[in-house]
Motif scaffolding. Sequence first.
Motif, PDB file in Angstrom:
ATOM      1  N   ASP A 223     -23.940  41.130  26.679  1.00 31.97           N
ATOM      2  CA  ASP A 223     -22.769  40.892  25.815  1.00 31.97           C
ATOM      3  C   ASP A 223     -22.147  39.528  26.120  1.00 31.97           C
ATOM      4  OD1 ASP A 223     -23.111  43.325  24.664  1.00 31.97           O
ATOM      5  OD2 ASP A 223     -21.525  44.347  25.806  1.00 31.97           O
ATOM      6  N   ARG A 224     -22.059  39.222  27.405  1.00 33.73           N
ATOM      7  CA  ARG A 224     -21.486  37.927  27.787  1.00 33.73           C
ATOM      8  C   ARG A 224     -22.371  36.786  27.303  1.00 33.73           C
ATOM      9  NH1 ARG A 224     -19.513  35.837  33.695  1.00 33.73           N
ATOM     10  NH2 ARG A 224     -18.739  33.849  32.919  1.00 33.73           N
ATOM     11  N   GLU A 225     -23.674  36.931  27.437  1.00 34.11           N
ATOM     12  CA  GLU A 225     -24.604  35.898  26.961  1.00 34.11           C
ATOM     13  C   GLU A 225     -24.482  35.730  25.447  1.00 34.11           C
ATOM     14  OE1 GLU A 225     -29.411  35.108  26.793  1.00 34.11           O
ATOM     15  OE2 GLU A 225     -28.627  36.537  28.247  1.00 34.11           O
ATOM     16  N   GLN A 226     -24.370  36.838  24.736  1.00 41.36           N
ATOM     17  CA  GLN A 226     -24.214  36.775  23.281  1.00 41.36           C
ATOM     18  C   GLN A 226     -22.884  36.106  22.918  1.00 41.36           C
ATOM     19  OE1 GLN A 226     -24.388  40.595  21.373  1.00 41.36           O
ATOM     20  NE2 GLN A 226     -24.382  39.720  19.322  1.00 41.36           N
ATOM     21  N   GLY A 227     -21.814  36.429  23.627  1.00 42.18           N
ATOM     22  CA  GLY A 227     -20.509  35.809  23.391  1.00 42.18           C
ATOM     23  C   GLY A 227     -20.559  34.306  23.642  1.00 42.18           C
ATOM     24  N   ILE A 228     -21.244  33.903  24.703  1.00 45.34           N
ATOM     25  CA  ILE A 228     -21.353  32.473  25.004  1.00 45.34           C
ATOM     26  C   ILE A 228     -22.146  31.765  23.914  1.00 45.34           C
ATOM     27  CG2 ILE A 228     -22.401  30.819  26.603  1.00 45.34           C
ATOM     28  CD1 ILE A 228     -21.605  32.739  28.886  1.00 45.34           C
ATOM     29  N   SER A 229     -23.243  32.380  23.470  1.00 42.59           N
ATOM     30  CA  SER A 229     -24.028  31.737  22.403  1.00 42.59           C
ATOM     31  C   SER A 229     -23.234  31.670  21.103  1.00 42.59           C
ATOM     32  CB  SER A 229     -25.363  32.471  22.207  1.00 42.59           C
ATOM     33  OG  SER A 229     -25.146  33.789  21.737  1.00 42.59           O
ATOM     34  N   GLU A 230     -22.450  32.715  20.807  1.00 44.49           N
ATOM     35  CA  GLU A 230     -21.603  32.674  19.606  1.00 44.49           C
ATOM     36  C   GLU A 230     -20.527  31.593  19.736  1.00 44.49           C
ATOM     37  OE1 GLU A 230     -20.085  36.606  19.080  1.00 44.49           O
ATOM     38  OE2 GLU A 230     -22.004  37.395  18.347  1.00 44.49           O
ATOM     39  N   ALA A 231     -19.964  31.452  20.930  1.00 41.21           N
ATOM     40  CA  ALA A 231     -18.948  30.425  21.154  1.00 41.21           C
ATOM     41  C   ALA A 231     -19.562  29.032  21.007  1.00 41.21           C
ATOM     42  CB  ALA A 231     -18.316  30.583  22.532  1.00 41.21           C
ATOM     43  N   LEU A 232     -20.792  28.851  21.524  1.00 41.67           N
ATOM     44  CA  LEU A 232     -21.474  27.563  21.359  1.00 41.67           C
ATOM     45  C   LEU A 232     -21.754  27.275  19.884  1.00 41.67           C
ATOM     46  CD1 LEU A 232     -23.974  27.578  24.371  1.00 41.67           C
ATOM     47  CD2 LEU A 232     -21.968  26.125  24.074  1.00 41.67           C
ATOM     48  N   ALA A 233     -22.171  28.314  19.153  1.00 40.12           N
ATOM     49  CA  ALA A 233     -22.427  28.140  17.716  1.00 40.12           C
ATOM     50  C   ALA A 233     -21.125  27.804  16.983  1.00 40.12           C
ATOM     51  CB  ALA A 233     -23.067  29.398  17.136  1.00 40.12           C
ATOM     52  N   ALA A 234     -20.038  28.486  17.349  1.00 40.09           N
ATOM     53  CA  ALA A 234     -18.744  28.208  16.721  1.00 40.09           C
ATOM     54  C   ALA A 234     -18.288  26.789  17.053  1.00 40.09           C
ATOM     55  CB  ALA A 234     -17.694  29.226  17.177  1.00 40.09           C
ATOM     56  N   ALA A 235     -18.529  26.356  18.290  1.00 40.58           N
ATOM     57  CA  ALA A 235     -18.155  24.997  18.672  1.00 40.58           C
ATOM     58  C   ALA A 235     -18.975  23.978  17.881  1.00 40.58           C
ATOM     59  CB  ALA A 235     -18.359  24.792  20.173  1.00 40.58           C
ATOM     60  N   GLU A 236     -20.254  24.263  17.702  1.00 39.94           N
ATOM     61  CA  GLU A 236     -21.115  23.365  16.902  1.00 39.94           C
ATOM     62  C   GLU A 236     -20.631  23.313  15.452  1.00 39.94           C
ATOM     63  OE1 GLU A 236     -23.947  20.570  16.421  1.00 39.94           O
ATOM     64  OE2 GLU A 236     -23.453  21.536  18.317  1.00 39.94           O
ATOM     65  N   ASN A 237     -20.272  24.487  14.902  1.00 36.73           N
ATOM     66  CA  ASN A 237     -19.742  24.533  13.530  1.00 36.73           C
ATOM     67  C   ASN A 237     -18.430  23.764  13.429  1.00 36.73           C
ATOM     68  OD1 ASN A 237     -21.865  26.034  12.557  1.00 36.73           O
ATOM     69  ND2 ASN A 237     -20.825  27.995  12.810  1.00 36.73           N
ATOM     70  N   ALA A 238     -17.574  23.917  14.442  1.00 35.60           N
ATOM     71  CA  ALA A 238     -16.297  23.193  14.439  1.00 35.60           C
ATOM     72  C   ALA A 238     -16.545  21.694  14.518  1.00 35.60           C
ATOM     73  CB  ALA A 238     -15.426  23.655  15.607  1.00 35.60           C
ATOM     74  N   LYS A 239     -17.538  21.305  15.304  1.00 37.29           N
ATOM     75  CA  LYS A 239     -17.880  19.890  15.419  1.00 37.29           C
ATOM     76  C   LYS A 239     -18.360  19.343  14.076  1.00 37.29           C
ATOM     77  CE  LYS A 239     -20.703  16.888  18.348  1.00 37.29           C
ATOM     78  NZ  LYS A 239     -21.725  16.863  19.405  1.00 37.29           N
ATOM     79  N   LEU A 240     -19.222  20.100  13.398  1.00 33.16           N
ATOM     80  CA  LEU A 240     -19.689  19.683  12.070  1.00 33.16           C
ATOM     81  C   LEU A 240     -18.530  19.628  11.075  1.00 33.16           C
ATOM     82  CD1 LEU A 240     -23.027  21.710  11.785  1.00 33.16           C
ATOM     83  CD2 LEU A 240     -22.781  19.248  12.130  1.00 33.16           C
ATOM     84  N   GLU A 241     -17.650  20.597  11.166  1.00 35.13           N
ATOM     85  CA  GLU A 241     -16.482  20.627  10.271  1.00 35.13           C
ATOM     86  C   GLU A 241     -15.579  19.430  10.535  1.00 35.13           C
ATOM     87  OE1 GLU A 241     -14.461  22.116   7.116  1.00 35.13           O
ATOM     88  OE2 GLU A 241     -16.307  22.938   7.928  1.00 35.13           O
ATOM     89  N   MET A 242     -15.407  19.068  11.801  1.00 33.10           N
ATOM     90  CA  MET A 242     -14.606  17.893  12.152  1.00 33.10           C
ATOM     91  C   MET A 242     -15.234  16.625  11.575  1.00 33.10           C
ATOM     92  SD  MET A 242     -11.828  18.565  13.710  1.00 33.10           S
ATOM     93  CE  MET A 242     -11.437  17.010  14.462  1.00 33.10           C
ATOM     94  N   LYS A 243     -16.563  16.532  11.652  1.00 32.04           N
ATOM     95  CA  LYS A 243     -17.233  15.360  11.081  1.00 32.04           C
ATOM     96  C   LYS A 243     -17.008  15.302   9.574  1.00 32.04           C
ATOM     97  CE  LYS A 243     -20.817  14.642  14.529  1.00 32.04           C
ATOM     98  NZ  LYS A 243     -22.258  14.609  14.804  1.00 32.04           N
ATOM     99  N   LYS A 244     -17.093  16.464   8.918  1.00 25.60           N
ATOM    100  CA  LYS A 244     -16.846  16.510   7.470  1.00 25.60           C
ATOM    101  C   LYS A 244     -15.407  16.096   7.154  1.00 25.60           C
ATOM    102  CE  LYS A 244     -20.180  20.149   6.411  1.00 25.60           C
ATOM    103  NZ  LYS A 244     -20.344  21.558   6.006  1.00 25.60           N
ATOM    104  N   LEU A 245     -14.463  16.599   7.957  1.00 23.54           N
ATOM    105  CA  LEU A 245     -13.058  16.254   7.742  1.00 23.54           C
ATOM    106  C   LEU A 245     -12.818  14.765   7.972  1.00 23.54           C
ATOM    107  CD1 LEU A 245     -11.168  19.260   9.356  1.00 23.54           C
ATOM    108  CD2 LEU A 245     -11.246  18.652   6.946  1.00 23.54           C
ATOM    109  N   GLU A 246     -13.451  14.211   9.001  1.00 25.02           N
ATOM    110  CA  GLU A 246     -13.294  12.776   9.252  1.00 25.02           C
ATOM    111  C   GLU A 246     -13.841  11.965   8.081  1.00 25.02           C
ATOM    112  OE1 GLU A 246     -15.178  11.896  12.964  1.00 25.02           O
ATOM    113  OE2 GLU A 246     -13.590  12.803  14.156  1.00 25.02           O
ATOM    114  N   ALA A 247     -15.009  12.389   7.562  1.00 25.46           N
ATOM    115  CA  ALA A 247     -15.591  11.683   6.416  1.00 25.46           C
ATOM    116  C   ALA A 247     -14.676  11.787   5.203  1.00 25.46           C
ATOM    117  CB  ALA A 247     -16.971  12.251   6.101  1.00 25.46           C
ATOM    118  N   SER A 248     -14.124  12.979   4.969  1.00 27.11           N
ATOM    119  CA  SER A 248     -13.232  13.134   3.806  1.00 27.11           C
ATOM    120  C   SER A 248     -11.934  12.351   4.025  1.00 27.11           C
ATOM    121  CB  SER A 248     -12.942  14.608   3.544  1.00 27.11           C
ATOM    122  OG  SER A 248     -12.168  15.163   4.571  1.00 27.11           O
TER     123      SER A 248
END
Length: 165
Positions: free
Chosen positions: A41-66
């Motif tokens: 469960d902890r490993e799955q939570g960490i991988s989900e958090a990493l995926a969410a962080a990656e998504n947030a990073k992509l979203e930040m790049k999109k926001l910066e571009a906009s």
Amino acid sequence: METLLNDFSPGLFIMQAIILIILVVLLGKFAWKPIINSLDDREQGISEALAAAENAKLEMKKLEASNEAAAAEARAQRDTMLKEAREIKEKMIAEASTEAQEKADKIIAQAQETIEAEKKAALADIKTQVAELSVDIAEKVTRKELSEKDAQLALIDKMLTEANI
């Protein structure tokens, strides 16, 4: 070591082996599975958090571009507004200059007309005064009957000096 071999009891050994096997089974059933499940469960939570962080990073790049696009559009609008303001200012200055020139020309024309009218009035007044003086002189000359030419010239000079006074 010999004492160990002498104290060895096969029954005790089997009993300890059975207790060890039971302990391993109980630990596997009640301790290891929850521990492994919590680790999963902890490993799955960490991988989900990493995926969410990656998504947030992509979203930040999109926001910066906009944001950059919005800033560029705002700069373009500002430049357009400044250009329009400059054009309006230049147009107003040109109109005011033209209007002022027209007013100045009109005032100058009126002043010239006034000067010309006053000049004509002054000339007419001078002509009237000269005519009156001429008539006065002629009247005075004709009233007196003089036989001598010198007396007539002296009379004309006297009248001219009186008229200049």
